[in-house]
Enzyme design. Structure first.
Site, PDB file in Angstrom:
ATOM      1  N   CYS A 115       0.837  -1.192   0.000  1.00 33.82           N
ATOM      2  CA  CYS A 115       0.000   0.000   0.000  1.00 33.82           C
ATOM      3  C   CYS A 115       0.875   1.246   0.000  1.00 33.82           C
ATOM      4  O   CYS A 115       2.029   1.210   0.405  1.00 33.82           O
ATOM      5  CB  CYS A 115      -0.860   0.038   1.254  1.00 33.82           C
ATOM      6  SG  CYS A 115      -1.934  -1.385   1.396  1.00 33.82           S
ATOM      7  N   ARG A 144       4.288   1.148  -6.523  1.00 30.48           N
ATOM      8  CA  ARG A 144       4.272   0.154  -5.453  1.00 30.48           C
ATOM      9  C   ARG A 144       3.261  -0.949  -5.738  1.00 30.48           C
ATOM     10  O   ARG A 144       3.238  -1.968  -5.047  1.00 30.48           O
ATOM     11  CB  ARG A 144       3.913   0.825  -4.119  1.00 30.48           C
ATOM     12  CG  ARG A 144       4.943   1.842  -3.684  1.00 30.48           C
ATOM     13  CD  ARG A 144       4.405   2.728  -2.586  1.00 30.48           C
ATOM     14  NE  ARG A 144       4.270   2.043  -1.311  1.00 30.48           N
ATOM     15  CZ  ARG A 144       5.231   1.911  -0.413  1.00 30.48           C
ATOM     16  NH1 ARG A 144       6.439   2.389  -0.673  1.00 30.48           N
ATOM     17  NH2 ARG A 144       5.017   1.300   0.724  1.00 30.48           N
ATOM     18  N   TRP A 201      -2.848  -2.291  -1.777  1.00 33.22           N
ATOM     19  CA  TRP A 201      -2.359  -3.583  -2.290  1.00 33.22           C
ATOM     20  C   TRP A 201      -2.953  -4.616  -1.349  1.00 33.22           C
ATOM     21  O   TRP A 201      -2.541  -4.730  -0.198  1.00 33.22           O
ATOM     22  CB  TRP A 201      -0.821  -3.560  -2.264  1.00 33.22           C
ATOM     23  CG  TRP A 201      -0.149  -4.877  -2.463  1.00 33.22           C
ATOM     24  CD1 TRP A 201       0.307  -5.729  -1.500  1.00 33.22           C
ATOM     25  CD2 TRP A 201       0.184  -5.487  -3.708  1.00 33.22           C
ATOM     26  NE1 TRP A 201       0.893  -6.824  -2.079  1.00 33.22           N
ATOM     27  CE2 TRP A 201       0.832  -6.712  -3.413  1.00 33.22           C
ATOM     28  CE3 TRP A 201      -0.011  -5.120  -5.039  1.00 33.22           C
ATOM     29  CZ2 TRP A 201       1.293  -7.564  -4.408  1.00 33.22           C
ATOM     30  CZ3 TRP A 201       0.457  -5.980  -6.021  1.00 33.22           C
ATOM     31  CH2 TRP A 201       1.099  -7.179  -5.705  1.00 33.22           C
ATOM     32  N   ASN A 255      -0.693   1.325   5.896  1.00 29.89           N
ATOM     33  CA  ASN A 255       0.149   0.410   5.133  1.00 29.89           C
ATOM     34  C   ASN A 255       0.777  -0.543   6.127  1.00 29.89           C
ATOM     35  O   ASN A 255       1.344  -0.101   7.133  1.00 29.89           O
ATOM     36  CB  ASN A 255       1.239   1.218   4.392  1.00 29.89           C
ATOM     37  CG  ASN A 255       2.320   0.325   3.818  1.00 29.89           C
ATOM     38  OD1 ASN A 255       2.072  -0.827   3.474  1.00 29.89           O
ATOM     39  ND2 ASN A 255       3.536   0.838   3.715  1.00 29.89           N
ATOM     40  N   GLY A 256       0.670  -1.842   5.884  1.00 29.92           N
ATOM     41  CA  GLY A 256       1.254  -2.827   6.801  1.00 29.92           C
ATOM     42  C   GLY A 256       0.248  -3.927   7.083  1.00 29.92           C
ATOM     43  O   GLY A 256      -0.747  -4.073   6.365  1.00 29.92           O
ATOM     44  N   GLU A 266      18.549 -20.963 -10.522  1.00 29.60           N
ATOM     45  CA  GLU A 266      18.031 -19.601 -10.440  1.00 29.60           C
ATOM     46  C   GLU A 266      19.151 -18.578 -10.712  1.00 29.60           C
ATOM     47  O   GLU A 266      18.925 -17.569 -11.390  1.00 29.60           O
ATOM     48  CB  GLU A 266      17.393 -19.378  -9.063  1.00 29.60           C
ATOM     49  CG  GLU A 266      16.855 -17.985  -8.788  1.00 29.60           C
ATOM     50  CD  GLU A 266      15.790 -17.512  -9.780  1.00 29.60           C
ATOM     51  OE1 GLU A 266      15.259 -18.323 -10.545  1.00 29.60           O
ATOM     52  OE2 GLU A 266      15.515 -16.292  -9.785  1.00 29.60           O
ATOM     53  N   LYS A 295      18.841 -15.816 -13.702  1.00 31.67           N
ATOM     54  CA  LYS A 295      18.987 -14.370 -13.495  1.00 31.67           C
ATOM     55  C   LYS A 295      20.076 -13.825 -14.407  1.00 31.67           C
ATOM     56  O   LYS A 295      19.926 -12.789 -15.049  1.00 31.67           O
ATOM     57  CB  LYS A 295      19.371 -14.117 -12.037  1.00 31.67           C
ATOM     58  CG  LYS A 295      18.591 -13.269 -11.165  1.00 31.67           C
ATOM     59  CD  LYS A 295      17.139 -13.246 -11.037  1.00 31.67           C
ATOM     60  CE  LYS A 295      16.254 -13.904 -11.996  1.00 31.67           C
ATOM     61  NZ  LYS A 295      14.933 -14.251 -11.521  1.00 31.67           N
ATOM     62  N   GLU A 348      18.947 -13.808 -18.176  1.00 28.79           N
ATOM     63  CA  GLU A 348      17.842 -12.934 -18.583  1.00 28.79           C
ATOM     64  C   GLU A 348      18.221 -11.458 -18.580  1.00 28.79           C
ATOM     65  O   GLU A 348      17.700 -10.696 -19.381  1.00 28.79           O
ATOM     66  CB  GLU A 348      16.559 -13.206 -17.784  1.00 28.79           C
ATOM     67  CG  GLU A 348      16.443 -12.581 -16.421  1.00 28.79           C
ATOM     68  CD  GLU A 348      15.077 -12.854 -15.764  1.00 28.79           C
ATOM     69  OE1 GLU A 348      15.075 -13.331 -14.632  1.00 28.79           O
ATOM     70  OE2 GLU A 348      14.029 -12.567 -16.363  1.00 28.79           O
ATOM     71  N   HIS A 369      29.166 -35.312 -16.433  1.00 29.50           N
ATOM     72  CA  HIS A 369      28.393 -36.125 -17.381  1.00 29.50           C
ATOM     73  C   HIS A 369      28.117 -35.365 -18.675  1.00 29.50           C
ATOM     74  O   HIS A 369      27.183 -35.701 -19.396  1.00 29.50           O
ATOM     75  CB  HIS A 369      27.083 -36.582 -16.736  1.00 29.50           C
ATOM     76  CG  HIS A 369      27.304 -37.475 -15.558  1.00 29.50           C
ATOM     77  ND1 HIS A 369      27.804 -38.755 -15.672  1.00 29.50           N
ATOM     78  CD2 HIS A 369      27.155 -37.253 -14.231  1.00 29.50           C
ATOM     79  CE1 HIS A 369      27.930 -39.295 -14.472  1.00 29.50           C
ATOM     80  NE2 HIS A 369      27.544 -38.386 -13.580  1.00 29.50           N
ATOM     81  N   LYS A 400       6.857  -9.307 -17.659  1.00 24.46           N
ATOM     82  CA  LYS A 400       6.753  -9.638 -16.235  1.00 24.46           C
ATOM     83  C   LYS A 400       5.737 -10.749 -16.006  1.00 24.46           C
ATOM     84  O   LYS A 400       5.951 -11.641 -15.202  1.00 24.46           O
ATOM     85  CB  LYS A 400       6.350  -8.379 -15.449  1.00 24.46           C
ATOM     86  CG  LYS A 400       6.272  -8.583 -13.950  1.00 24.46           C
ATOM     87  CD  LYS A 400       7.651  -8.842 -13.360  1.00 24.46           C
ATOM     88  CE  LYS A 400       7.621  -9.098 -11.865  1.00 24.46           C
ATOM     89  NZ  LYS A 400       8.878  -9.731 -11.402  1.00 24.46           N
TER      90      LYS A 400
END
Ligand code: M6R
Length: 600
Positions: free
Chosen positions: A2, A30, A77, A103-104, A473, A477, A480, A496, A595
């Site tokens: 938020c 945000r 949010w 917010n929270g 991962e 990263k 990309e 191998h 995204k």
């Protein structure tokens, strides 16, 4: 996450509604699903709408507010209750004497809500926030003045909050914070508050960062900050040197770097109210009565698939049968799932087409489905039986960073819950992870590694056990955002085939923590590449002697294999980020990528 904004202007000041709307548009980055404002000149006027700011603007009877000088605003949010007009902020008490934005996450909201409901209060929303104006209202009924009523309500809250309130018929905005951001703005013709500086940087560059536990009282001519005991503090006013253009990134060059740095906060939110240190239990009431020890099938794509692999191992290590599928390869006709199965879709956005298809197939055979997602009200959240939110806050950069860490954290808790496991050690380890990540962020030498190797032909990443998905991962990263070939391998697989690729031009990143069997074996693989003149970067906690065979070391604190996987990954994120930076790539929006991938 938020966003909140507040403004109280002098006669010379700007029109409050314009300030609030400008501010909310600066907080859009945000992420939000609804927005609202409350103006407070002679009565409180609240307007709020689900959807984009434009929906709110369209609904505002502008002429009514002309010249108002006090107000608060909010972009929501969702965390408690889906996006809707009713759940949008601001929220008020029953007679609209006070309006509140927040917010929270208020952890004890359910018990407060029960108490208030028992006292005859009717709630208008599903939010945790709505308890605050009602608590304030009750104190006003008891005869407390505005400030005392505000403080009394805040004193009863547990959890995280940045809160602002306006009262009917006063020229004052009250604010408080605990573990959620809140910054104050000081101008000649008024005072501001917001979740982030961009919300008011157009009006002033003079700011005060409110500390945890502090309260603020903003009037047109005065700004008073007090501590928890009511003692007036002497805050320092800082000058912000940002260009307003950069302000949405809070001064960072890229959202990706900002989001990497937000990981300690994101993980604290993910753990909030879910880890009981006394009993060692993980509390996930949102999973309802899912019976433990049932075989689990994960479906996911990309980074989320790596998190699903991590989750698979966590369950297997606790004796629960588990398997992970790339969602695009999942086919309910071929995979033996039925009404007894539990299918978990891991998806940050909750909208990935491949993952949604797999979830729908699982639903169609009657399996129980669970979404592990970041987005409240997303398709995954709506179309599954239960939802575990990872609470990472919105991620703008295409490259997933903080959401991966939060998925790892959420899946660790899910595995503990699904295996009916209690472990104080696990709870302690998880609680320590945010600080451990902070120590990595503060001292990482990833930038030096990137400066040394940004011209490499390719990058390889190796790891075993919990570090295998981290190796995958790390490579994802790197490829990309740098557009350079990168591959992750189970360390034992190197000989191998992939070993044929390593050369002096292909640095190998090895994740090695602890001093057990897996570390020993990975060190064996490190020796294989080192013998061929390949540069080796060890991501390690210093528990083994891998440093003897490595050209460089990226340090992580010593902890368990599970926790160190979450922390070690941060070093690899930073290497990818700084390498892309050296190469001048479009870091937040890499070519050809989106995204949210909403086509199969
Ligand atoms: O929203 P999802 O988690 O379902 O997205 C899945 C992948 O597209 C995503 O994880 C992608 O691999 C990352 N953005 C890469 O950084």
């Amino acid at each position: 996450m938020c966003g909140i904004i507040g403004y109280v202007g002098t006669d010379r000041g700007d029109d409050a509604l314009e300030v609030l709307l400008d501010g909310l548009s600066q907080l859009e980055y945000r992420g939000y699903d609804s927005a609202g404002v409350a103006l407070a000149d002679g009565g409180i006027d609240v307007h709020k709408r689900e959807g984009e700011l434009a929906a709110l603007e369209a609904a505002l009877p502008r002429e009514r507010f002309d010249g108002d000088s006090i107000g608060i605003g909010h972009t929501r949010w969702s965390t408690h209750g889906p996006p809707s007009d009713a759940n949008a902020h601001p929220h008020t008490d029953a007679t609209e004497r006070v309006a509140v934005v927040h917010n929270g996450i208020i952890e004890n909201y359910q018990s407060l809500r029960d108490d208030l409901a028992a006292a005859g209060i009717t709630f208008q929303s599903d939010t945790d926030t709505e308890v605050v104006p009602h608590l304030i209202g009750r104190s006003l009924d008891e005869g407390l003045d505005h400030e005392a009523a505000f403080r009394a309500a805040i004193d009863r809250l547990e959890g995280s909050y940045a809160i602002a309130a306006v009262f009917d018929g006063t020229e004052t905005v009250y604010a408080a914070r605990h573990e959620s951001p809140l910054v104050l703005g000081v101008a000649d013709d008024g005072h501001f508050l917001a979740s982030d500086v961009p919300a008011f940087i157009e009006y002033t560059d003079q700011v005060i960062y409110l500390a945890d536990g502090e309260f603020a009282r903003l009037t047109p001519d005065d700004l008073v900050i007090t501590d928890a005991n009511g003692q007036v503090t002497d805050p320092s006013v800082e000058t912000i040197a940002w260009d307003p253009e950069d302000a949405g990134k809070s001064g960072y060059d890229h959202y990706m770097r900002k989001e990497i740095n937000e990981q300690p906060t994101a993980l604290r939110e993910c753990f909030r109210g879910r880890l009981d240190e006394l009993t060692g239990r993980v509390e996930l009431p949102e999973l309802g009565d899912l019976e433990p020890r049932r075989p689990v099938t994960f479906v996911a794509c990309g980074t989320s698939y790596h998190a699903a692999m991590f989750g698979t191992r966590l369950l297997q290590d606790r004796g629960v049968p588990a398997q992970a599928f790339l969602a695009s390869e999942f086919d309910a006709d071929r995979v033996p799932i039925d009404a007894e199965s539990l299918v978990v879709g891991v998806t940050q956005s909750g909208e990935t087409a491949d993952t949604m298809r797999a979830i729908r197939e699982a639903n169609s055979v009657g399996a129980t489905t669970v979404a592990v997602t970041n987005v409240v009200g997303s398709s995954a959240a709506r179309e599954t039986d239960d939802v575990l939110y990872i609470r990472a806050g919105p991620e703008i950069s295409v490259a997933a960073t903080k959401t991966f860490a939060s998925q790892q954290a959420a899946l660790t808790m899910l595995a503990a819950a699904l295996s009916d496991q209690r472990s104080r050690a696990l709870v302690r380890e998880l609680r320590a992870v945010p600080d451990q990540i902070q120590s990595v962020l503060d001292a990482s030498r990833a930038r030096e590694i990137a400066e040394t190797y940004h011209g490499a032909e390719a990058y390889f990443f190796i790891g075993r056990g919990y570090h295998y998905p981290v190796a995958l991962e790390g490579a994802l990263k790197m490829k990309e955002i740098t557009y350079t070939h990168a591959e992750g391998f189970a360390a034992g697989e190197l000989k191998h085939g992939p070993l044929a690729l390593v050369s002096e031009e292909t640095p190998v990143f090895a994740v090695v923590t602890g001093d057990g069997k897996l570390a020993e074996k990975t060190i064996g693989n490190v020796k294989e590449v080192e013998a061929r003149g390949t540069p080796v970067v060890a991501v390690t906690d210093g528990q083994s002697d891998v440093e003897r065979y490595a050209d460089h070391v990226l340090e992580v604190p010593a902890t368990s294999a599970v926790a160190s996987s979450i922390v070690a990954n941060v070093q690899l994120q930073l290497v990818a980020y700084w390498t892309a930076h050296e190469l001048g790539r479009s870091i937040d929006k890499p070519r050809n990528l989106a995204k949210s991938v909403t086509v199969e």
